[in-house]
Write a protein that holds these residues in place. Structure first.
Motif, PDB file in Angstrom:
ATOM      1  N   LYS A 100       0.745  -1.198  -0.190  1.00  0.00           N
ATOM      2  CA  LYS A 100       0.229   0.097   0.125  1.00  0.00           C
ATOM      3  C   LYS A 100       0.858   1.347  -0.157  1.00  0.00           C
ATOM      4  O   LYS A 100       0.540   2.345  -0.778  1.00  0.00           O
ATOM      5  CB  LYS A 100      -1.076  -0.128   1.149  1.00  0.00           C
ATOM      6  N   GLN A 104       2.005   0.421  -4.667  1.00  0.00           N
ATOM      7  CA  GLN A 104       0.671   0.925  -5.274  1.00  0.00           C
ATOM      8  C   GLN A 104       0.786   2.413  -5.158  1.00  0.00           C
ATOM      9  O   GLN A 104       0.048   2.995  -5.941  1.00  0.00           O
ATOM     10  CB  GLN A 104      -0.387   0.497  -4.403  1.00  0.00           C
ATOM     11  N   ASN A 126      -3.079   2.926  -4.700  1.00  0.00           N
ATOM     12  CA  ASN A 126      -3.744   3.050  -3.453  1.00  0.00           C
ATOM     13  C   ASN A 126      -4.405   4.138  -3.141  1.00  0.00           C
ATOM     14  O   ASN A 126      -4.764   4.628  -1.774  1.00  0.00           O
ATOM     15  CB  ASN A 126      -2.292   3.123  -2.334  1.00  0.00           C
TER      16      ASN A 126
END
Length: 585
Positions: A100, A104, A126
């Motif tokens: 995350k 991302q 994210n």
């Protein structure tokens, strides 16, 4: 006694992330750019073939994103070069956090080439937002692009001289770590669930009338705060975050006002002549302990969230730790209004920490809120609204609206709340009207009860000798065991002053149990006390409103006459209008 109408719960609308779409690579690729990689290879193949991206490739593989970038899905990757970021530290991070906060945070959907002059807000996987900017040379949220436009069969790569900063939003920051906020974190995260993302999941066959999924993709969701904005990157909020000590103190202060009991009796249609004919019993679903825990936490949270784009809240954007706030008022996300003194107190002793969608203020060991601003507010009964009137006997009653300043008789002192009132008419000169009003959202606390009586010449300039009213006031409510006494408790007999809109203190009442949120209410009875054929008093009674002031607020106002809060009784010259009491449970 009781009003049988369940309150409507708050329905928050969740805001979905928007993804920036660009046209195909062939429309934008600058053939003159120096590139490394093959336009016939996937993003993953091009990353692994570039020795300067080996550290990034290693972390992609650790997070399981090697396979994703090797598919036909279209992506743009901003890839930090070796040695430009804290690679060693990231190798020790757990996979979920690595995915995350790093992987991302460097990948977006679709082809987003660098061509000409650009200034775009890019939504990453994210859901964070980064600014892609430049003309010839480019940056991504201030990080220089070393090599733009590395073509791939499923997208494009831009290499970076550094990694992109991951800044948590408000919701992501509600984790114990730098600050002792375990209590509020545990409460809010108790509402975390995972729900199926149907748009990203692959549907399978219909079985027994139900859609099945060959590949199910789940997303994190919080039923308590989702839609409020604190987990949405495009929002702009301030949140007051109490430390464990502040949370504990606040909950201890709130608890006495939310003393629910499992069972209690109520009267469907309270009236003196039929007060025992409609008694029934209520049993709270899930029990009193559940209600106390749920509602006391809920009301505390109402005072913690502020939309920085509304009203004077915009000043929160530039407020710094330790500065004087300098606002006339703030309004919470659930529309509780706090004037200067109360607003200033909220930020005393707090520390500001900036977030991707606003800011949080961590308190010291105290959450500086007066009880009446959030969890124990003044209760206002605008009698002209029919939903407050339980019953009428000995006559009839009609609301009167739109008595604005221009219509009011200038000989009558004072002003009406909400520009309206209820008028009760005696059936004859042998009878007196009796009215029973529902007192909604009463907490288990002590209130000072007031009533506002309107003279007969409120709009009639030709009536120069109006008569006052004589009446008795009683209150019907449950005792600590839930039983309803045979007769309501008498507060006293009163006479109104016909020369003004007369605010009368009826007396103090301590309610043993809390009704807030249950849909049931105690009642207040006003009954005329004019003897047969007497012409000393006016039999008709006009009532502007009834309001219940928490005893601690009533005492505070006596000691602080300049204190401001949003109620016309105490701010006659402000012209602010009626009390703001919005219930959204």
């Amino acid at each position: 006694m009781i009003f049988k109408n369940m309150l409507v719960a708050v329905a928050f609308l969740a805001t979905g992330a928007l993804f920036t779409a660009c046209s195909d690579w062939d429309d934008h690729y600058d053939a003159g750019s120096a590139v490394e990689g093959s336009a016939t290879s996937t993003i993953w193949e091009n990353i692994t073939s570039n020795s300067n991206l080996s550290q990034f490739a290693d972390l992609l593989k650790k997070a399981g994103y090697d396979a994703v970038l090797n598919t036909s899905q279209s992506f743009t990757v901003w890839a930090p070069l070796n040695g430009t970021f804290d690679y060693d530290a990231l190798t020790t991070v757990g996979n979920d956090k690595l995915l995350k906060e790093f992987v991302q945070n460097h990948i977006a959907r679709n082809n987003i080439p660098a061509s000409g002059s650009i200034s775009e807000r890019i939504y990453m996987l994210n859901k964070k937002v980064h600014n892609f900017e430049g003309a010839g040379s480019y940056t991504m949220s201030g990080v220089p692009v070393a090599q733009a436009n590395v073509p791939s069969v499923n997208g494009v790569i831009h290499t970076l001289n550094g990694k992109l900063l991951f800044q948590p939003n408000i919701f992501e920051s509600l984790e114990p770590g730098d600050f002792p906020i375990d209590s509020i974190s545990a409460y809010i995260h108790a509402f975390d669930i995972k729900r199926l993302d149907k748009a990203k999941s692959i549907q399978g066959p219909v079985v027994d009338g139900q859609i099945t999924y060959l590949d199910s993709v789940f997303e994190d969701y919080n039923t308590l705060v989702e839609g409020l904005g604190i987990n949405t990157e495009d929002s702009n909020y301030t949140m007051i975050v109490p430390t464990n000590e502040a949370w504990t103190r606040a909950m201890k202060a709130i608890a006495p006002c939310y003393n629910y009991i499992d069972k209690f009796t109520y009267i469907e249609s309270p009236a003196r002549t039929s007060s025992l004919q409609h008694i029934e019993e209520v049993e709270l679903p899930k029990g009193a302990a559940y209600w106390k825990d749920s509602l006391s936490h809920n009301v505390l949270l109402r005072g913690l969230f502020y939309n920085n784009n509304e009203y004077d809240n915009v000043k929160l954007n530039n407020h710094k730790t330790g500065q004087k706030l300098g606002v006339d008022s703030l309004i919470t996300a659930s529309y509780n209004l706090m004037y200067d003194e109360d607003a200033e107190a909220l930020f005393t002793g707090t520390t500001r920490v900036d977030k991707s969608n606003g800011d949080i203020y961590i308190t010291d060991d105290s959450l500086r809120m007066h009880p009446w601003t959030i969890w124990n507010p003044l209760i206002n009964i605008e009698t002209e609204y029919s939903s407050y009137l339980g019953s009428v006997s000995g006559g009839s009653a009609s609301p009167v609206y739109n008595v604005i300043a221009g219509r009011q008789n200038p000989a009558v002192a004072g002003r009406l709340s909400n520009y309206g009132y209820l008028e009760a008419y005696a059936a004859s000169n042998q009878q007196n009207p009796e009215l029973n009003f529902y007192l909604r959202n009463v907490r288990s606390t002590t209130y000072v009860i007031y009533g506002v009586i309107v003279p007969s010449n409120i709009t009639n300039v030709y009536e120069t000798n109006p008569k006052g009213n004589s009446f008795r006031v009683s209150v019907g409510y449950n005792n600590e065991k839930g039983a309803m006494p045979t007769n309501p408790a008498r507060l006293g007999d009163f006479e109104s002053d016909p020369t003004k809109i007369d605010t009368i203190r009826f007396g103090e009442v301590t309610f043993p149990i809390c009704y807030y949120g249950t849909g049931y209410s105690p009642f207040l009875r006003i009954e005329g006390r004019v003897s047969a054929n007497s012409d000393k008093y006016d039999r008709n009674i006009r009532i502007d409103r009834i309001f219940l002031v928490p005893k601690e607020l009533d005492d505070y106002l006596k000691e602080h006459p300049d204190y401001k809060f949003d109620d016309p009784f105490y701010t006659q010259s402000s012209g602010r209008g009626t009390t703001i009491i919005i219930i959204r449970d």
